[in-house]
Motif scaffolding. Structure first.
Motif, mmCIF file in Angstrom:
data_model
loop_
_atom_site.group_PDB
_atom_site.id
_atom_site.type_symbol
_atom_site.label_atom_id
_atom_site.label_comp_id
_atom_site.label_asym_id
_atom_site.label_seq_id
_atom_site.Cartn_x
_atom_site.Cartn_y
_atom_site.Cartn_z
ATOM 1 N N LEU A 1 0.834 -1.195 0.000
ATOM 2 C CA LEU A 1 0.000 0.000 0.000
ATOM 3 C C LEU A 1 0.873 1.250 0.000
ATOM 4 O O LEU A 1 0.552 2.239 -0.674
ATOM 5 C CB LEU A 1 -0.899 -0.034 1.249
ATOM 6 C CG LEU A 1 -2.131 0.835 1.250
ATOM 7 C CD1 LEU A 1 -2.985 0.553 0.041
ATOM 8 C CD2 LEU A 1 -2.934 0.590 2.515
ATOM 9 N N GLY A 2 1.974 1.215 0.732
ATOM 10 C CA GLY A 2 2.871 2.367 0.788
ATOM 11 C C GLY A 2 3.411 2.706 -0.584
ATOM 12 O O GLY A 2 3.480 3.877 -0.972
ATOM 13 N N ASP A 3 3.770 1.679 -1.330
ATOM 14 C CA ASP A 3 4.312 1.912 -2.670
ATOM 15 C C ASP A 3 3.261 2.551 -3.577
ATOM 16 O O ASP A 3 3.521 3.543 -4.254
ATOM 17 C CB ASP A 3 4.789 0.576 -3.260
ATOM 18 C CG ASP A 3 5.458 0.781 -4.596
ATOM 19 O OD1 ASP A 3 6.435 1.533 -4.639
ATOM 20 O OD2 ASP A 3 4.983 0.208 -5.583
ATOM 21 N N VAL A 4 2.054 1.977 -3.551
ATOM 22 C CA VAL A 4 0.985 2.492 -4.408
ATOM 23 C C VAL A 4 0.603 3.916 -4.006
ATOM 24 O O VAL A 4 0.433 4.800 -4.850
ATOM 25 C CB VAL A 4 -0.245 1.560 -4.332
ATOM 26 C CG1 VAL A 4 -1.421 2.182 -5.042
ATOM 27 C CG2 VAL A 4 0.082 0.215 -4.936
ATOM 28 N N LEU A 5 0.495 4.145 -2.680
ATOM 29 C CA LEU A 5 0.078 5.469 -2.218
ATOM 30 C C LEU A 5 1.118 6.537 -2.528
ATOM 31 O O LEU A 5 0.771 7.678 -2.800
ATOM 32 C CB LEU A 5 -0.201 5.438 -0.713
ATOM 33 C CG LEU A 5 -1.594 4.972 -0.315
ATOM 34 C CD1 LEU A 5 -1.708 4.928 1.192
ATOM 35 C CD2 LEU A 5 -2.651 5.906 -0.883
#
Lengths: 461, 187
Positions: free
Chosen positions: A167-171
């Motif tokens: 999620l961190g990467d996508v966000l």
């Protein structure tokens, strides 16, 4: 024209329900739509030209490198019986009290869930490990199965969770994009470390809720959660003295988790580095417990290979899907819908949360993170939401979704490994209190977003 | 008689591909251990001796890519790619086989062909200039790294074809039991 993108979304949901592997269903359906679209001149195939360089970007993504390392660490802890010994040591510590076993299961489940980050794996392991023990000691099947499902889903938010890494990467991409559309050319960033820090307080609150529930059960309905007998305690500790068991089984894994998490939170190491250290630490622990046989090692390595391939093939499939979705103008469509939403950003967030909750019935965290979040997050973030808050809310929301009957993932997994004596309705009834607790947490976090945003800003400034 | 002969040959073909994929998968799984060790050494060197090596960091990345790009076929064989199994697990063996055959033909194979053809130019450009890492001190093998795209397409389609074959064999098996499968598979 752009309605074709919606049609494609619905079509892919139907294809998924047939049960062919998700990654290939996503990519294949998108490809089919792109092909037919270009025949009728409504899709420009040059959109797909970006695909190889996007996959190449995925292969070389430093943040996502943390995924196989964390999976390795989790598999090693699981395979080398460290989790099992930890559960035993904990039950010795708390077992003499009513509800003590429940508290041990909550804490061990939390650690295991955090280290593997995969709902299915945790629920299955805890289901095999602790459900028979709990039932044998006279715990109520309803309460036991509810607790195991709930602790299994904790891996979504308790750092270092793989879900938060993805999620961190996508966000972070979404956040960059949102700021660029707002005309900010010196954009702020959001990192996996930020999300980890943001998840700490909500995660602790949730575990606190679970523990309070266990204690309340022990006080008001002790017959549901009886204490261990002296015989059981003697059985568990076996040859070893209690102190010895504490030192060999309890402290090392706890220390490992603190090192991994602490080094990320205090900024000593990137998540990838911490994951590498954690995986190495887990291997050393396994050696220390004389569990690092060739058989266990190859099992851990092969398991890591399979889970990593599974995650990244979905990422590749979702990439193609979102490329085609964008090619059909799906992004403009969603943006238009959001802008006309009554209630502005609050209304849009509520709708997104509801959609994600419903999608959680058929899709796992990974698919939702890669397919849905890249589409909706840039728009929501451009409307002014805090990226860390959004990430944590999505994570908890999905966690609740995985727990909700009749479609929740965790329930299926537990049903798969639970004894026939545990009825499906027991499982359904057992999770209800936990769903209520999670919804309470979501409301609390919506009202006081500082609970999420305070720690990251305190640590990283 | 010719039918059984054909079945026999098809079965041994599927088994041959299975063994090939399994061998590759088990071999590359050692790279995960290598990644753990390398990452650990990188961290120790960085924080202990204040020494960083781009080449070493890039080799971890290369291993990582190879693990999942080559591992995809192995995972397919091991049934490790997640499915939405709400209905699938209740299907009869025959229907499950049908899902896998049609999925293989209309989803897996087109996707593999697509990845192969769209990446071919991209990869061959990298080979023509023997592309190096843009970082100073990085590995000069970017063209190999990019070739993973083609390797994924080739290995996954080979195993995909074997899966189609396997399920066709199940479907045409005379003593196919019609019992629905109830157990949940996770790993």
């Amino acid at each position: 024209m752009e309605y074709i993108s919606l049609l494609m979304f619905i079509a892919v949901c139907c294809v998924l329900l047939l049960g062919y592997p998700v990654a290939l269903s996503l990519a294949g359906t998108a490809l089919l739509f792109a092909g037919v679209g270009s025949l009728f001149d409504v899709f420009d195939l040059t959109f797909l030209g970006a695909f190889p360089s996007r996959i190449f970007g995925t292969i070389n993504n430093q943040t996502l490198l943390a995924v196989p390392l964390f999976v390795f660490m989790g598999s090693m802890l699981e395979r080398s019986k460290i989790a099992e010994n930890l559960l035993n040591a904990m039950s010795l510590l708390f077992g003499r009290f009513n509800g003590g076993l429940a508290i041990s299961v909550t804490l061990v489940g939390m650690l295991l869930a955090a280290s593997t980050g995969i709902v299915g794996a945790t629920v299955v392991t805890m289901g095999l490990l602790s459900l028979p023990t709990m039932l044998k000691r006279g715990y109520s099947p309803t309460f036991s199965s509810g607790l195991i499902c709930a602790t299994g889903t904790l891996g979504q938010i308790i750092p270092p969770s793989i879900a938060l890494v993805l999620l961190g990467d996508v966000l972070s991409n979404a956040y960059q994009k949102a700021q660029l559309t707002l005309g900010i050319f010196n954009p702020k960033t959001v990192t996996v470390g930020d999300l980890f820090a943001g998840a700490v307080i909500p995660g602790m609150i949730l575990v606190g809720f679970y523990l309070l529930y266990c204690i309340a059960m022990a006080v008001f309905k002790p017959q549901n959660v009886p204490r261990l007998s002296e015989e059981d305690i003697a059985n568990i500790s076996g040859e070893q003295s209690k102190i010895e068991l504490m030192f060999t089984a309890l402290f090392p894994p706890l220390l490992l988790m603190f090192i991994v998490l602490g080094s990320i939170l205090f900024g000593f190491a990137t998540p990838t580095e911490a994951a590498g250290v954690g995986a190495m630490g887990a291997t050393l622990l396994a050696i220390g417990q004389k569990q690092l046989t060739l058989k266990n090692l190859t099992a851990v390595m092969q398991n890591t290979t399979k889970i990593t391939s599974m995650v990244f093939l979905i990422l590749i499939g979702a990439n193609l899907f979102s490329l085609v979705f964008r090619g059909f103008g799906g992004e403009e469509l969603i943006q238009g819908v959001f802008e006309q939403m009554p209630g502005g950003v609050i209304g849009a967030t509520l709708v997104v949360m509801l959609v994600i909750f419903l999608l959680g019935f058929i899709l796992d965290f990974i698919e939702i993170t890669f397919v849905v979040v890249p589409i909706v997050a840039p728009i929501l973030l451009a409307m002014g939401l805090d990226p860390i808050w959004l990430g944590i809310m999505i994570a908890i929301n999905l966690q609740t979704s995985f727990l909700t009957p009749p479609f929740g993932f965790a329930l299926f997994y537990l049903r798969g490994v639970a004894d026939k004596a545990v009825r499906t309705t027991d499982i359904y009834r057992g999770v209800i209190p936990f769903i209520v607790m999670q919804l309470l947490l979501l409301i609390t976090l919506a009202v006081w977003p500082e609970l999420i945003t305070w720690l990251p800003s305190f640590i990283y400034g | 008689m010719p039918k059984t002969d054909f079945r026999y040959r098809a079965t041994s073909m599927v088994r041959f591909i299975d063994n090939f994929t399994e061998f590759i998968g088990k071999t590359i799984s050692w790279l995960t251990l290598l990644m753990v060790v390398l990452t650990f050494i990188i961290v120790v060197m960085r924080y202990g001796f204040n020494f960083g090596s781009i080449a070493m960091q890039e080799s971890v990345i290369y291993c990582h890519g190879l693990v999942f790009m080559l591992g995809a076929a192995y995972t397919l064989k091991a049934n490790g790619h997640v499915r939405v199994d709400i209905f699938y697990q209740k299907f009869s063996k025959k229907n499950q086989a049908l899902v896998n055959i049609f999925g293989g033909i209309f989803l897996l194979l087109p996707v593999c062909f697509f990845i192969f053809f769209i990446s071919f130019g991209y990869v061959s450009t990298a080979w023509r200039i023997l592309e190096k890492s843009p970082e100073a001190g990085g590995l000069p093998f970017v063209y190999l790294n990019k070739s993973y795209l083609l390797i994924l397409a080739v290995t996954l389609s080979i195993q995909g074809a074997a899966e189609i074959g396997r399920h066709l064999l199940t479907l045409t098996d005379d003593d196919l039991e019609k019992e629905p499968q109830q157990n949940v598979e996770i790993k």
